[in-house]
Scaffold this motif. Structure first.
Motif, PDB file in Angstrom:
ATOM      1  N   PHE A   1       4.891   0.588   6.676  1.00  0.00           N
ATOM      2  CA  PHE A   1       5.077  -0.878   6.658  1.00  0.00           C
ATOM      3  C   PHE A   1       5.953  -1.425   7.792  1.00  0.00           C
ATOM      4  O   PHE A   1       6.108  -2.635   7.916  1.00  0.00           O
ATOM      5  CB  PHE A   1       5.707  -1.365   5.326  1.00  0.00           C
ATOM      6  CG  PHE A   1       4.841  -1.234   4.123  1.00  0.00           C
ATOM      7  CD1 PHE A   1       3.670  -1.978   4.006  1.00  0.00           C
ATOM      8  CD2 PHE A   1       5.179  -0.372   3.090  1.00  0.00           C
ATOM      9  CE1 PHE A   1       2.873  -1.875   2.868  1.00  0.00           C
ATOM     10  CE2 PHE A   1       4.380  -0.250   1.960  1.00  0.00           C
ATOM     11  CZ  PHE A   1       3.230  -1.004   1.852  1.00  0.00           C
ATOM     12  N   GLU A   2       6.526  -0.556   8.611  1.00  0.00           N
ATOM     13  CA  GLU A   2       7.527  -1.006   9.586  1.00  0.00           C
ATOM     14  C   GLU A   2       7.130  -0.706  11.029  1.00  0.00           C
ATOM     15  O   GLU A   2       6.442   0.283  11.294  1.00  0.00           O
ATOM     16  CB  GLU A   2       8.821  -0.226   9.375  1.00  0.00           C
ATOM     17  CG  GLU A   2       9.592  -0.568   8.162  1.00  0.00           C
ATOM     18  CD  GLU A   2      10.958   0.079   8.278  1.00  0.00           C
ATOM     19  OE1 GLU A   2      11.949  -0.651   8.400  1.00  0.00           O
ATOM     20  OE2 GLU A   2      11.018   1.332   8.281  1.00  0.00           O
TER      21      GLU A   2
ATOM     22  N   GLN B   1       4.537  -7.692  13.001  1.00  0.00           N
ATOM     23  CA  GLN B   1       5.048  -7.192  11.718  1.00  0.00           C
ATOM     24  C   GLN B   1       4.083  -7.541  10.572  1.00  0.00           C
ATOM     25  O   GLN B   1       3.835  -6.719   9.688  1.00  0.00           O
ATOM     26  CB  GLN B   1       6.436  -7.771  11.442  1.00  0.00           C
ATOM     27  CG  GLN B   1       7.495  -7.206  12.380  1.00  0.00           C
ATOM     28  CD  GLN B   1       8.850  -7.901  12.249  1.00  0.00           C
ATOM     29  OE1 GLN B   1       8.963  -8.932  11.597  1.00  0.00           O
ATOM     30  NE2 GLN B   1       9.859  -7.327  12.884  1.00  0.00           N
ATOM     31  N   SER B   2       3.536  -8.753  10.623  1.00  0.00           N
ATOM     32  CA  SER B   2       2.587  -9.166   9.573  1.00  0.00           C
ATOM     33  C   SER B   2       1.307  -8.328   9.611  1.00  0.00           C
ATOM     34  O   SER B   2       0.752  -7.969   8.563  1.00  0.00           O
ATOM     35  CB  SER B   2       2.227 -10.641   9.734  1.00  0.00           C
ATOM     36  OG  SER B   2       3.361 -11.441   9.553  1.00  0.00           O
TER      37      SER B   2
ATOM     38  N   PRO C   1       1.922   4.785   2.262  1.00  0.00           N
ATOM     39  CA  PRO C   1       2.388   4.076   3.465  1.00  0.00           C
ATOM     40  C   PRO C   1       3.062   5.004   4.481  1.00  0.00           C
ATOM     41  O   PRO C   1       2.956   4.773   5.682  1.00  0.00           O
ATOM     42  CB  PRO C   1       3.412   3.069   2.918  1.00  0.00           C
ATOM     43  CG  PRO C   1       3.169   2.986   1.458  1.00  0.00           C
ATOM     44  CD  PRO C   1       2.527   4.259   1.029  1.00  0.00           C
TER      45      PRO C   1
ATOM     46  N   LYS D   1       2.278  -4.847   8.195  1.00  0.00           N
ATOM     47  CA  LYS D   1       2.464  -4.904   6.733  1.00  0.00           C
ATOM     48  C   LYS D   1       1.131  -5.124   6.020  1.00  0.00           C
ATOM     49  O   LYS D   1       0.812  -4.460   5.036  1.00  0.00           O
ATOM     50  CB  LYS D   1       3.449  -6.021   6.362  1.00  0.00           C
ATOM     51  CG  LYS D   1       4.892  -5.579   6.547  1.00  0.00           C
ATOM     52  CD  LYS D   1       5.898  -6.684   6.229  1.00  0.00           C
ATOM     53  CE  LYS D   1       7.275  -6.249   6.730  1.00  0.00           C
ATOM     54  NZ  LYS D   1       8.212  -7.354   6.902  1.00  0.00           N
TER      55      LYS D   1
ATOM     56  N   THR E   1      -1.304  -2.072   6.225  1.00  0.00           N
ATOM     57  CA  THR E   1      -0.775  -0.951   5.434  1.00  0.00           C
ATOM     58  C   THR E   1      -0.945  -1.240   3.941  1.00  0.00           C
ATOM     59  O   THR E   1      -1.384  -0.373   3.167  1.00  0.00           O
ATOM     60  CB  THR E   1       0.708  -0.710   5.779  1.00  0.00           C
ATOM     61  OG1 THR E   1       0.832  -0.502   7.185  1.00  0.00           O
ATOM     62  CG2 THR E   1       1.266   0.501   5.037  1.00  0.00           C
ATOM     63  N   GLN E   2      -0.614  -2.467   3.533  1.00  0.00           N
ATOM     64  CA  GLN E   2      -0.767  -2.849   2.116  1.00  0.00           C
ATOM     65  C   GLN E   2      -2.226  -2.703   1.666  1.00  0.00           C
ATOM     66  O   GLN E   2      -2.504  -2.265   0.554  1.00  0.00           O
ATOM     67  CB  GLN E   2      -0.296  -4.302   1.934  1.00  0.00           C
ATOM     68  CG  GLN E   2      -0.165  -4.722   0.485  1.00  0.00           C
ATOM     69  CD  GLN E   2       0.874  -3.870  -0.258  1.00  0.00           C
ATOM     70  OE1 GLN E   2       2.000  -3.729   0.191  1.00  0.00           O
ATOM     71  NE2 GLN E   2       0.487  -3.267  -1.381  1.00  0.00           N
TER      72      GLN E   2
END
Lengths: 67, 67, 67, 67, 67, 67
Positions: free
Chosen positions: B56-57, A19-20, A37, A23, A26-27
């Protein structure tokens, strides 16, 4: 519309770490390139240490020496 | 001499669906580009929904909301 | 959420052919797997015939013999 | 800094064969391009014969006919 | 030993942006997975908008409508 | 039916070097795995040193320090 492919050795990547990674990358696309996103794909590929070589050797062998 | 790599989430792709993807993309190479089927490779890569991110997911989380 | 990577030799693929490849593979994802076109990426990679080998040879050499 | 990705069908590649592929391709980067082994990655990807198509067919079907 | 492949459309990515992508993704590998930067590769692939499709269309056509 | 993808920095790889890479990797598939050269693809991808990062840096910067 970025597509990010992350290839790492398969050494117990946890779901929280995945997940990190999703995230964070993508960020980065949002912050650095102004991408959306919704159309940013991140794919994580976990590769057996037997199937990854560096410096003539399998990562499996490198890990055994490190232990 | 085309090489087609299809990456999809690992959500129960059947053998018949794999055959259809192989036939369909190969036919497209023949029809659109005049390529020879004998040297057309199609590789299907099924990725765990935990390892695919969008917006983000993880796809796993998206699927849970869709249910 | 499919990602399709099409790698072909760089031998004058026209814009109309690229559109046909994009439409055709996207339609296949819809028809065969029920995927959404909005999250179907198709990337076409054109490779110099010097950089593609088959049967020990560059495609450049194969093309010269075929002429 | 080469990165070599070897994709083969998953038909019983032994650990010794993986070591030979890693050694051989790394040596090639050293001999042909003068690259450093320490920054030469080799990744081997074993693909199910159901997921690899050639000439409109799954490799699984081709193998059955060859037997 | 991660390998990160970033594929984006070729729409004027600056050198500073490339540096930010390389630094950001490498830092993520260090922070999230404890990887070593010395063996973390980041490759950025810029793809012509004619060669990237989404939703049946070339990104070129999408961009023209957005203008 | 192997597919080998060789990604190197774009620093003047000659045509003779490309031929050696194609011959060498194909021979390796024959010798190690008993594969057929006719269905062995080798693709060489030359990446700008601006687009390849290692250890937080572009290869361009590393090369400048090495000079």
């Amino acid at each position: 519309m970025p597509y990010i492919h992350i290839r790492v050795t398969d050494e117990g990547v946890t779901n929280a770490q995945k997940q990190s990674l999703i995230k964070g990358t993508t960020q980065l696309m949002v912050d650095v390139l102004g991408k959306s996103p919704e159309t940013t794909f991140v794919v994580i590929d976990e590769v057996s240490t037997d199937n990854w070589g560096i410096g003539f050797e399998q990562v499996t062998a490198i890990r055994q020496r490190q232990t």
